[in-house]
Design a protein around this motif. Structure first.
Motif, short mmCIF file in Angstrom:
data_model
loop_
_atom_site.label_atom_id
_atom_site.label_comp_id
_atom_site.label_asym_id
_atom_site.label_seq_id
_atom_site.Cartn_x
_atom_site.Cartn_y
_atom_site.Cartn_z
N ASP A 184 0.81 -1.22 0.00
CA ASP A 184 0.00 0.00 0.00
C ASP A 184 0.84 1.27 0.00
OD1 ASP A 184 1.06 -0.04 2.54
OD2 ASP A 184 -0.84 0.33 3.57
N ALA A 230 -2.60 9.11 2.37
CA ALA A 230 -3.87 9.18 1.66
C ALA A 230 -4.94 9.88 2.52
CB ALA A 230 -4.34 7.78 1.30
N GLU A 290 -8.50 9.84 3.31
CA GLU A 290 -9.55 8.82 3.17
C GLU A 290 -10.90 9.41 2.78
OE1 GLU A 290 -9.09 5.56 3.19
OE2 GLU A 290 -6.94 5.93 3.47
N ASP A 291 -11.11 10.71 3.02
CA ASP A 291 -12.39 11.33 2.67
C ASP A 291 -12.31 12.10 1.35
OD1 ASP A 291 -13.69 10.42 4.97
OD2 ASP A 291 -12.93 12.10 6.16
N ALA A 304 -10.78 7.50 -1.89
CA ALA A 304 -9.45 7.39 -1.30
C ALA A 304 -8.51 6.63 -2.24
CB ALA A 304 -9.53 6.67 0.04
N LYS A 320 -1.68 4.15 0.13
CA LYS A 320 -1.95 4.87 1.38
C LYS A 320 -0.81 5.78 1.79
CE LYS A 320 -5.91 3.00 1.43
NZ LYS A 320 -7.03 3.82 0.90
#
Length: 532
Positions: free
Chosen positions: A29, A222, A224-225, A230, A234
């Motif tokens: 990720d 990242a 997420e919202d 997203a 990450k």
């Protein structure tokens, strides 16, 4: 921002702690990029004008309009603005913003944030501000010219510019939308948050800035919202690795996913390696030859014409420039509206010799001052050899980049060999410097214009055509206007486009959807994924 400096430092140390011996590959990720990022001065989008700073901002901020990394050929697309309308007189554009988009702080993105962000960039008047001020905005009038009303934002222009011109400029990083509430909470002595934003961010982009350690690394996490979903990666870690050989080794060992500064030698060495691929991506930078019209010999149109046939385009492209540059003989890069694909010149010493002979020119000595970069020196030496065959002597003086630039801006470089990179994604960015120079006098001191630096008195017809192209409302007609300008330019201009730079990126085989930004923007990470 939700991270304090000490927290960021710990996160970065943790992220970079994995050693080559302990990991055969990077985490699934996490995207690890090796790049030269020692040019970052400020991360404030109203100030940043360096390649690496723009790379960071392109991912931490959104703009009203932007590019789709999965469909870059489509040009600018709705982003924070879901739609826009141009007034009948062409003097205003009204944008409707998306509802429900959050900044990283959790604050909502509002039209008043967007208006304030653009006003702020004009008021701060840092280097990239001209991208906005060219539409008539000033520190004194910008609050009346850029206004918010509910969920709409209106730009009132001083002329009925082509909508494509305005919208292309709004994809530039200086037009990034910042969180007014967060920034003003960190204002110092009326600086509109400039000092704080130099090392922090207040955007709504796909990534948050987790850490930046100058000359070492940048880490992004990242968001997420994020309103477009997203990202799968990450974390993105950009490591400052200056040497191509070091980037190659890290890529071969699996310690990085992407190497962005590989030399042709290293590209060739790893192009057949297992698990590694090379992707070629034309960028916007044009390597050109400026023939200063203050030089008595170079001011002869016959010499200008002959020089165009003394460049060994194919020979250089297939040898020391291989994979890094492609022959391109016009000032608009491939990927831009209205680019002309015609290549009228070939390497032909006999033709050049005949042109000089017909003009009664039997020889002469000319000087070039070249930045001490290998590719520029190699181009100069190759040109030196071909000029000698035509009876012309080229003397090469090597200097640092700063020394060459100072001399060039003072109009003291007879033959200039170097690159020009666009400032924004509209064709005017290059037309307005290569093909526009309304005042060629010394007093004009128009150092921002390549035509002026080379003392090229651009014909009035071409100056007028360049201005007219910014006002043409129909995009297809506008594209044809730029093609006509380029044809006239090719026929007579003493500033000769030679090559367009190509970025050769080394990637682990499982990296998918990488996009460095092409010729029009900076790198985008949100679409990148890792396969099996």
């Amino acid at each position: 921002m939700t991270f304090h400096l000490t927290t960021r430092a710990v996160m970065l140390a943790t992220a970079l702690a994995f050693a080559p011996a302990a990991f055969a590959e990077t985490p699934a990720d996490t995207l690890v990029v090796a790049h030269t990022i020692d040019d970052i001065i400020s991360l404030d989008p109203a100030q940043s004008f360096e390649f690496s700073g723009n790379d960071v901002n392109n991912n931490t901020y959104d703009r009203l309009v932007d590019f789709d990394p999965l469909d870059p050929e489509a040009g600018f697309q709705p982003a924070l603005a879901e739609s826009w309308e141009v007034s009948e007189d062409g003097l205003s554009i009204t944008f409707t913003l998306r509802e429900g988009v959050p900044f990283h702080s959790g604050n909502p993105v509002r039209a008043e944030d967007a208006a304030w962000s653009l006003q702020r960039a004009v008021k701060l008047d840092k280097t990239p501000a001209f991208i906005l001020t060219q539409f008539g905005f000033t520190a004194d009038n910008v609050e009346e010219k850029i206004t918010a009303d509910g969920n709409t934002l209106t730009l009132t222009l001083d002329k009925p510019y082509a909508p494509s011109f305005v919208l292309n400029c709004l994809t530039a990083n200086v037009a990034s939308i910042v969180d007014r509430e967060t920034v003003m909470a960190n204002e110092q002595d009326g600086d509109l948050g400039n000092a704080w934003l130099s090392t922090n961010e207040a955007g709504s982009g796909a990534y948050e800035l987790a850490a930046w350690r100058p000359n070492e690394a940048v880490q992004l996490t990242a968001f997420e919202d994020y309103w477009q979903g997203a990202p799968e990666m990450k974390r993105v870690i950009i490591r400052n690795v200056a040497e191509s050989s070091a980037q190659r080794l890290l890529l071969e060992q699996g310690d990085i996913d992407v190497a962005r500064n590989l030399t042709p030698t290293d590209v060739q060495a790893i192009s057949s390696a297992d698990g590694i691929k090379i992707e070629d991506e034309p960028r916007g930078r044009i390597l050109y030859m400026g023939l200063n019209q203050k030089d008595e010999l170079l001011s002869n149109p016959a010499v200008v014409e002959a020089m165009k046939y003394l460049v060994n385009y194919e020979g250089m492209e297939q040898s020391f420039l291989k994979g890094q540059f492609i022959t391109h003989q016009t000032f608009l890069p491939r990927g831009y509206l209205g680019v002309l694909e015609e290549q009228p010149w070939t390497y032909d010493v006999e033709k050049a010799r005949q042109i000089l002979q017909d003009a009664g020119i039997e020889g002469g000595t000319i000087t070039t001052r070249v930045r001490d970069l290998r590719e520029y020196i190699d181009v100069a030496q190759t040109l030196q050899a071909s000029m000698a065959e035509a009876g012309l002597t080229l003397e090469i003086e090597q200097m640092t980049g700063a020394q060459v630039l100072d001399a060039y801006r003072a109009r003291e470089v007879p033959i200039f060999l170097g690159e020009w990179g666009p400032d924004y994604s509209d064709p005017n960015t290059n037309a307005a410097t290569f093909a526009y120079n309304p005042d060629n006098s010394e007093e004009a001191n128009a150092v921002g214009l390549l035509a002026w630096r080379n003392a090229y008195a651009v014909p009035e017809e071409m100056n007028e055509a360049t201005v007219a192209a910014t006002l043409e409302q129909d995009t297809e007609t506008r594209a044809e206007m730029y093609k006509d300008i380029q044809r006239q330019y090719q026929a007579e201009a003493p500033i000769v486009p030679l090559f367009q730079r190509v970025e050769q990126v080394g990637l682990q085989q499982n990296i998918q959807n990488w996009w460095s930004g092409g010729a029009v923007t900076s790198v985008i990470y949100r679409q990148v994924t890792k396969g099996e």
